[in-house]
Enzyme design. Structure first.
Site, PDB file in Angstrom:
ATOM      1  N   SER A 182       3.000  -5.198  -5.767  1.00 28.35           N
ATOM      2  CA  SER A 182       2.303  -5.708  -4.444  1.00 28.35           C
ATOM      3  C   SER A 182       1.735  -4.437  -3.850  1.00 28.35           C
ATOM      4  O   SER A 182       2.235  -3.224  -3.913  1.00 28.35           O
ATOM      5  CB  SER A 182       3.503  -6.311  -3.445  1.00 28.35           C
ATOM      6  OG  SER A 182       3.087  -6.566  -2.130  1.00 28.35           O
ATOM      7  N   TYR A 195      11.699  -5.140   0.906  1.00 21.74           N
ATOM      8  CA  TYR A 195      10.884  -5.905  -0.109  1.00 21.74           C
ATOM      9  C   TYR A 195       9.758  -4.849  -0.851  1.00 21.74           C
ATOM     10  O   TYR A 195       9.548  -4.719  -1.782  1.00 21.74           O
ATOM     11  CB  TYR A 195      10.071  -7.063   0.506  1.00 21.74           C
ATOM     12  CG  TYR A 195       9.121  -7.694  -0.560  1.00 21.74           C
ATOM     13  CD1 TYR A 195       9.443  -8.392  -1.634  1.00 21.74           C
ATOM     14  CD2 TYR A 195       7.598  -7.397  -0.386  1.00 21.74           C
ATOM     15  CE1 TYR A 195       8.591  -9.060  -2.305  1.00 21.74           C
ATOM     16  CE2 TYR A 195       6.794  -8.092  -0.945  1.00 21.74           C
ATOM     17  CZ  TYR A 195       7.125  -8.822  -2.111  1.00 21.74           C
ATOM     18  OH  TYR A 195       6.136  -9.443  -3.015  1.00 21.74           O
TER      19      TYR A 195
END
Length: 290
Positions: A182, A195
């Site tokens: 990501s 995250y």
């Protein structure tokens, strides 16, 4: 010749759904490539396992792989059954075998079982995509509970390591592993602290594993998305954050899952045989460090 303006695309309004969310609840409906993806036999005869393949990026990847000639096994959570059925249908409509595996990958045994079922039903495995992920937005670091911290790391990091370990008993030279990283790995948002930390860890795992596995002829790479319109977004973020999601990118919109799939196909195909240990950023123009 007709060209596509990359700025064209819908931006969602404020909305929120219960986690883990369903594709049918989203407005606008995500595009997984159902109408636009055209394969060219780049993965013909290969066998793939995609974790978290029921919706979002995972569904788009499963569809693209099937239309490129691969059989596809994928995992999903029990509450994602309807989305999993839809993914299976897309794979089978492409003329390939689909194996839907209900599994909570937060345990080593579940990850190993998913690999073994893939091998048993598809006759082997050549491509592994570790895509399953969990996130939940926070107001502050003080709100991060032990339960959430464990769930995020177990889902995102532990499952990746355990799945890779299990797959290595079956992968042959020429095989490929792809991890969904990501933009959060290098440009973390405070509300996604845990995250983002897992995505940073995955980036390092890819680099370390790629070096080790190169001598076995197995490539390991990552795809690092920016904002992508999937059920994960309204299911894990406050509605105010969903409103206008992706507008802050240079292209002014979030990606559709279909726009991520070609990066996975490329990294699994023979067109990328000299690429390992790398991460392809698909971020709508957001600059990533490094």
């Amino acid at each position: 010749m007709t060209m596509t303006d990359p700025r064209d695309g819908a931006v969602p309004d404020a909305q929120q759904i219960e986690h883990p969310g369903s594709t049918t609840e989203l407005d606008p409906t995500p595009d997984h490539g159902e109408e636009i993806y055209r394969g060219s036999d780049r993965l013909n005869g290969r066998r793939a396992l995609v974790t978290g393949g029921d919706s979002g990026i995972g569904r788009a990847v499963a569809l693209a792989f099937a239309r490129e000639g691969a059989d596809v096994a994928f995992t999903y959570l029990p509450e994602e059954r309807a989305d999993a059925d839809a993914t299976s249908g897309l794979v089978r409509d492409a003329g390939r075998s689909a194996v839907a595996i209900e599994a909570d990958l937060r345990s080593r045994d579940a990850c190993h079982a998913a690999v073994e079922r893939t091998v048993a039903e598809l006759g082997g495995v050549d491509i592994v995509v570790c895509n399953a992920a969990y996130q939940m937005a926070l107001e502050s670091i003080v709100d991060l509970t032990e339960e959430q911290l464990r769930r995020t790391f177990e889902t995102n990091v532990f499952h990746t390591v355990w799945t890779m370990q299990a797959a290595l008993d079956h992968l042959q030279p020429g095989a490929s592993i792809i991890v969904t990283s990501s933009i959060q790995a290098t440009s973390p948002s405070p509300e996604l602290l845990d995250y983002a930390a897992t995505k940073g860890a995955l980036t390092n795992i890819v680099k370390s594993a790629s070096t080790e596995l190169a001598e076995r002829g197995i490539r390991v790479n990552a795809v690092a998305p920016g904002p992508v319109w999937t059920p994960l977004i309204p299911a894990t973020m406050p509605s105010a954050k969903v409103d206008g999601f992706g507008e802050d990118t240079p292209l002014g919109r979030p990606a559709q899952p279909a726009e991520l799939a070609p990066a996975y196909v490329f990294l699994d195909s023979d067109e990328s045989t000299y690429i390992t240990g790398e991460s392809i950023a698909v971020t709508g123009g957001r600059i990533t460090p490094g």
